[in-house]
Design a protein around this motif. Structure first.
Motif, PDB file in Angstrom:
ATOM      1  N   ALA A  17     -70.111   0.477 -44.912  1.00  0.00           N
ATOM      2  CA  ALA A  17     -68.664   0.210 -44.840  1.00  0.00           C
ATOM      3  C   ALA A  17     -68.357  -1.270 -45.074  1.00  0.00           C
ATOM      4  O   ALA A  17     -67.344  -1.607 -45.696  1.00  0.00           O
ATOM      5  N   THR A  18     -69.231  -2.152 -44.619  1.00  0.00           N
ATOM      6  CA  THR A  18     -68.985  -3.588 -44.807  1.00  0.00           C
ATOM      7  C   THR A  18     -68.933  -3.957 -46.293  1.00  0.00           C
ATOM      8  O   THR A  18     -68.171  -4.834 -46.685  1.00  0.00           O
ATOM      9  N   SER A  19     -69.714  -3.272 -47.121  1.00  0.00           N
ATOM     10  CA  SER A  19     -69.688  -3.538 -48.565  1.00  0.00           C
ATOM     11  C   SER A  19     -68.361  -3.111 -49.167  1.00  0.00           C
ATOM     12  O   SER A  19     -67.826  -3.776 -50.061  1.00  0.00           O
ATOM     13  N   HIS A  20     -67.807  -2.015 -48.702  1.00  0.00           N
ATOM     14  CA  HIS A  20     -66.516  -1.541 -49.207  1.00  0.00           C
ATOM     15  C   HIS A  20     -65.389  -2.488 -48.786  1.00  0.00           C
ATOM     16  O   HIS A  20     -64.478  -2.763 -49.568  1.00  0.00           O
ATOM     17  N   ILE A  21     -65.483  -3.006 -47.573  1.00  0.00           N
ATOM     18  CA  ILE A  21     -64.495  -3.984 -47.105  1.00  0.00           C
ATOM     19  C   ILE A  21     -64.594  -5.254 -47.938  1.00  0.00           C
ATOM     20  O   ILE A  21     -63.588  -5.805 -48.393  1.00  0.00           O
ATOM     21  N   ALA A  22     -65.815  -5.708 -48.181  1.00  0.00           N
ATOM     22  CA  ALA A  22     -66.030  -6.917 -48.981  1.00  0.00           C
ATOM     23  C   ALA A  22     -65.506  -6.730 -50.399  1.00  0.00           C
ATOM     24  O   ALA A  22     -64.909  -7.648 -50.975  1.00  0.00           O
ATOM     25  N   ALA A  23     -65.703  -5.555 -50.994  1.00  0.00           N
ATOM     26  CA  ALA A  23     -65.218  -5.299 -52.357  1.00  0.00           C
ATOM     27  C   ALA A  23     -63.701  -5.387 -52.413  1.00  0.00           C
ATOM     28  O   ALA A  23     -63.133  -5.962 -53.353  1.00  0.00           O
ATOM     29  N   LYS A  24     -63.029  -4.854 -51.406  1.00  0.00           N
ATOM     30  CA  LYS A  24     -61.556  -4.925 -51.375  1.00  0.00           C
ATOM     31  C   LYS A  24     -61.085  -6.371 -51.245  1.00  0.00           C
ATOM     32  O   LYS A  24     -60.124  -6.781 -51.885  1.00  0.00           O
ATOM     33  N   LYS A  25     -61.763  -7.168 -50.430  1.00  0.00           N
ATOM     34  CA  LYS A  25     -61.391  -8.574 -50.267  1.00  0.00           C
ATOM     35  C   LYS A  25     -61.681  -9.379 -51.527  1.00  0.00           C
ATOM     36  O   LYS A  25     -60.979 -10.330 -51.840  1.00  0.00           O
ATOM     37  N   ALA A  26     -62.722  -8.990 -52.249  1.00  0.00           N
ATOM     38  CA  ALA A  26     -63.123  -9.729 -53.452  1.00  0.00           C
ATOM     39  C   ALA A  26     -62.125  -9.585 -54.590  1.00  0.00           C
ATOM     40  O   ALA A  26     -62.117 -10.411 -55.505  1.00  0.00           O
TER      41      ALA A  26
END
Length: 131
Positions: free
Chosen positions: A22-31
């Protein structure tokens, strides 16, 4: 280099694999917010001279906003997929593996020049000649 502040969105989308945490999906949205600045940085940097991914990363250290190494490589790949950047040659650096040297295509040069003049990315991309 030309200022890399985000002027308008550029159609690139940072992604996470379905199997990523889930942290990778959150990071992708922020990126997504920094992706346009990174695209501009890569285009502007390659307009100066051809570079390897390592050179793109090394030369980004003084830029604001801060650009991540993985973001730079990802945006360069997306630009290659769009036909704006292409592999030019390979270099064998001492102590390193063989590295690809990236260059702007003719279309990439046209898009980069239009962005410098303030043309929105979608318009610059649509109006650049197909190579």
């Amino acid at each position: 280099l030309v200022d890399v502040k985000v002027c308008e969105p550029i159609p690139v989308t940072p992604k996470a694999r379905a199997t990523d945490p889930a942290t990778s999906h959150i990071a992708a949205k922020k990126a997504i917010k920094s992706a346009s600045a990174t695209v501009r940085y890569v285009l502007n940097s390659l307009a100066d001279c051809d570079k390897t991914d390592s050179e793109l990363v090394d030369q980004s250290c003084n830029h604001e906003p801060k650009l991540s190494p993985s973001g730079i490589r990802s945006r360069r790949k997306e630009l290659a997929d769009m036909g704006l950047v292409a592999a030019d040659t390979s270099v064998d650096l001492p102590g390193h593996r063989v590295m690809t040297v990236w260059t702007l295509t003719a279309k990439g040069r046209d898009v980069q020049a239009a962005l410098v003049k303030g043309t929105p990315f979608a318009e610059a991309f649509a109006n650049a000649p197909v190579t």
